[in-house]
Motif scaffolding. Sequence first.
Motif, PDB file in Angstrom:
ATOM      1  N   GLY A 100       1.271  -1.141  -0.152  1.00 58.33           N
ATOM      2  CA  GLY A 100      -0.379   0.017   0.108  1.00 58.33           C
ATOM      3  C   GLY A 100       0.694   1.363   0.420  1.00 58.33           C
ATOM      4  N   LYS A 101      -0.019   2.408   0.212  1.00 60.49           N
ATOM      5  CA  LYS A 101       0.618   3.841   0.358  1.00 60.49           C
ATOM      6  C   LYS A 101       1.075   4.494   1.367  1.00 60.49           C
ATOM      7  N   VAL A 102       2.033   4.920   1.717  1.00 61.36           N
ATOM      8  CA  VAL A 102       2.719   5.025   3.099  1.00 61.36           C
ATOM      9  C   VAL A 102       3.190   6.100   3.375  1.00 61.36           C
ATOM     10  N   ASN A 103       2.982   7.150   3.907  1.00 63.74           N
ATOM     11  CA  ASN A 103       3.558   8.675   4.435  1.00 63.74           C
ATOM     12  C   ASN A 103       4.316   8.037   5.759  1.00 63.74           C
ATOM     13  N   LYS A 104       6.109   8.805   5.374  1.00 63.03           N
ATOM     14  CA  LYS A 104       6.972   7.937   6.829  1.00 63.03           C
ATOM     15  C   LYS A 104       7.407   9.256   6.852  1.00 63.03           C
ATOM     16  N   LEU A 105       7.665   9.091   8.334  1.00 64.06           N
ATOM     17  CA  LEU A 105       7.776  10.469   9.497  1.00 64.06           C
ATOM     18  C   LEU A 105       8.912  10.419  10.174  1.00 64.06           C
ATOM     19  N   PRO A 106       9.697  10.982  10.641  1.00 61.82           N
ATOM     20  CA  PRO A 106      10.903  10.681  11.527  1.00 61.82           C
ATOM     21  C   PRO A 106      10.132  11.736  12.962  1.00 61.82           C
ATOM     22  N   THR A 126      10.380   5.976  13.843  1.00 63.41           N
ATOM     23  CA  THR A 126       9.886   6.563  12.596  1.00 63.41           C
ATOM     24  C   THR A 126       7.928   5.915  12.458  1.00 63.41           C
ATOM     25  N   ALA A 127       7.575   7.228  12.130  1.00 63.90           N
ATOM     26  CA  ALA A 127       5.755   6.621  12.152  1.00 63.90           C
ATOM     27  C   ALA A 127       5.154   6.428  10.576  1.00 63.90           C
ATOM     28  N   TYR A 128       4.768   5.080  10.545  1.00 64.82           N
ATOM     29  CA  TYR A 128       4.414   5.043   8.595  1.00 64.82           C
ATOM     30  C   TYR A 128       2.887   5.469   8.767  1.00 64.82           C
ATOM     31  N   VAL A 129       2.339   6.309   8.311  1.00 61.93           N
ATOM     32  CA  VAL A 129       1.153   6.476   8.650  1.00 61.93           C
ATOM     33  C   VAL A 129       0.412   6.029   6.153  1.00 61.93           C
ATOM     34  N   GLN A 131       7.547  17.814   4.434  1.00 62.23           N
ATOM     35  CA  GLN A 131       7.562  16.687   3.761  1.00 62.23           C
ATOM     36  C   GLN A 131       6.711  17.449   3.664  1.00 62.23           C
ATOM     37  N   THR A 132       5.801  16.768   2.268  1.00 63.73           N
ATOM     38  CA  THR A 132       4.599  16.050   1.766  1.00 63.73           C
ATOM     39  C   THR A 132       3.475  14.862   1.982  1.00 63.73           C
ATOM     40  N   LEU A 133       3.174  15.284   2.550  1.00 59.62           N
ATOM     41  CA  LEU A 133       2.128  14.085   2.972  1.00 59.62           C
ATOM     42  C   LEU A 133       0.652  13.388   2.231  1.00 59.62           C
ATOM     43  N   ALA A 135      -1.036   5.363  13.391  1.00 60.55           N
ATOM     44  CA  ALA A 135       0.265   4.757  12.733  1.00 60.55           C
ATOM     45  C   ALA A 135       1.075   3.570  13.660  1.00 60.55           C
ATOM     46  N   VAL A 136       1.636   3.206  12.599  1.00 61.80           N
ATOM     47  CA  VAL A 136       2.672   2.416  13.304  1.00 61.80           C
ATOM     48  C   VAL A 136       4.323   2.817  13.499  1.00 61.80           C
TER      49      VAL A 136
END
Lengths: 373, 300
Positions: A238-244, A272-275, A316-318, A345-346
Amino acid sequence: MTLELSHLSRRFTDFAALDDVSLSIAPGEFLALLGPSGSGKTTLLRILAGLDYPDAGSVHLDGHNFLVAQARERKIGLVFQHYALFRHLTVAENVAFGLRVRKRKLRPSKAAITERVNQLLKRVQLDGYGHRYPTQLSGGQRQRVALARALAVEPDLLLLDEPFGALDAQVRLTLRRWLRELHEDLKLTTIFVTHDQEEALELADRIAVMNRGRIEQVGTPEAIYQQPATPFVCEFIGKVNKLPVTCTDGKLAAGEWVLDSDPWHGRHAHATAYVRPEHLALGVPANQPAWIAHLRHIYLAGSVVHLELYVPAIDQTLEADIAGEDVARLGLQTGVDLRVAPRSAVVFAIDKPGDDATVQDRWMWQAQSTIFA
Amino acid sequence: MTASLTTAASTTAAATSLQKRQPHWPRKIGRALLILVAVSFLAVFLVLPLSVVFVEAFRQGMHAYLSSIKQPEALSAIRLTLLVAVIAVPLNVVFGVAAAWAMARFEFRGKALLGAFIDLPFSISPVISGLVYVLLFGAQGWFGPWLDAHNVKIIFAVPGLVLATIFITLPFVARELIPLMQAQGSDEEEAARVLGAGGWQMFFRVTLPNIRWALLYGVLLSNARAMGEFGAVSVVSGHIRGLTTTMPLEVEMRYNEYDYVGAFAIASLLALLALLTLAIKTLLEWHYGDEIAAHAPGGH
């Protein structure tokens, strides 16, 4: 018919195609081996088919050593990505091949073979095509012939190597549904290799996600999607946003989005958070932590709307996915500023920031507040 | 195949542009000139010598032609040529298929070296390859005394002719099959194995049918070479009339004896063989071009 793979390893000269892979496959199961190219999934399939051998590890079928059997003795149906139909034989001769090469004692009579071939061609909806040659068929038809040919020998195990990889999107979809129905009909243990996550999520009872010769996670499509075990699975499915994320003073923070709890109690400094795009809430009230995001683009894609949101605080672009009717409800248009926050989030604790970090722990975070509903 | 595709594409392109506008006079003249040069070159260097062969062969009439072919030495040369081909070509088929299989299906140390060795007969002068056998098996050669003691004659006998011919024709079958088998891949063979076929079943039911036309093509070329070879065979033959002279050697000997009709009569048979080979080769390329895939380098 339980297939038990344990500690399989296979090295080619310059890389490890399989690295300590263990997996158990239940009778009648429909399992997908999902991974990018070079992840070892095809090597694993070839080892099961007897076309390649592991350097270490074992495969047992109901307690019997499967690896000592030659390919021809394994009772396997194998379907190749590029069909591998015998080009000089007709469709009917292709399907009959596995029966005709049997030893005289085990070989059915000519009439029985003909009947079985006709039966199978009907099953794959190709009755009347028996006298054609493979070159006179479309891709989808060829793949169905390949499947009929594999089923003709009444295999215990059906292996499919990227079976829809070479087909058009439309044909692929039809064939996918059809294969699922066929499986429900035959209850044949089936393993199929794919790099198409959508295909794996739709078809399989269980998915084994592979990366660099290892299995990252095995589970139901739902578990794989909702509770990814590793960052790789998050990013691949799937698609996911990755955030530090930084963890300081009992708080986790990514820009203006701050959580008042640290599940690791200060043991890890970075995460790292994945949303998922559909887990981003828009128009979050001011009493909740959220990013101020600038809506850059709105893409209409049928029933779902894709949004591109730029967050200056974290530069960052979400990506966010929302239902079509919410666009009007929230008064969204390009250029507006919004308060945006994840609903869930994971979060993976890592030893250092950056892409070469090692994962220490996983935390499934869920928003408590009802305003995110 | 790439080359022929490009040619086809450019021909089509040329045809389209021709339809669009008539070429100007200078272009017309240029084109006619080029065609004239090509045709006259072919006429002088190919058609003329070929016709000379037949004209000279029939110079003293049909009767002289037939009687010179019916001479016992001529008949024995024809028999010997056929015998050499009948032994050398099948052996080359076996070797060629085995070598192509090894090259196309397996990765092994020294693969590049094997490829180079297969090409060796193309790059070495035939006289040298004949000489090598003399040095190995001749009376003064490495194995000469041993062979002599066991009363085995290789040089100046039929075995020597066969050996030299095998060497010369070695690359034809293998070079024809390797690119084709590489292009076809091993999917079909693997499918056959998984479906329960044994090694020979796989070979005869899947591999061989897939390469049959390319194999025939290779056989044709190696047969033409086997029957027409002069240099290597000449060194090992010893030119014993009626015993070790093949057709090309017989042509030379008759010519040297000023028996022009006799020489050209045998030569005409070789020329007919060449024309027949060419015809079948063209037919194969025409019908089964895709299944022949790549053309063997050198030689033709």
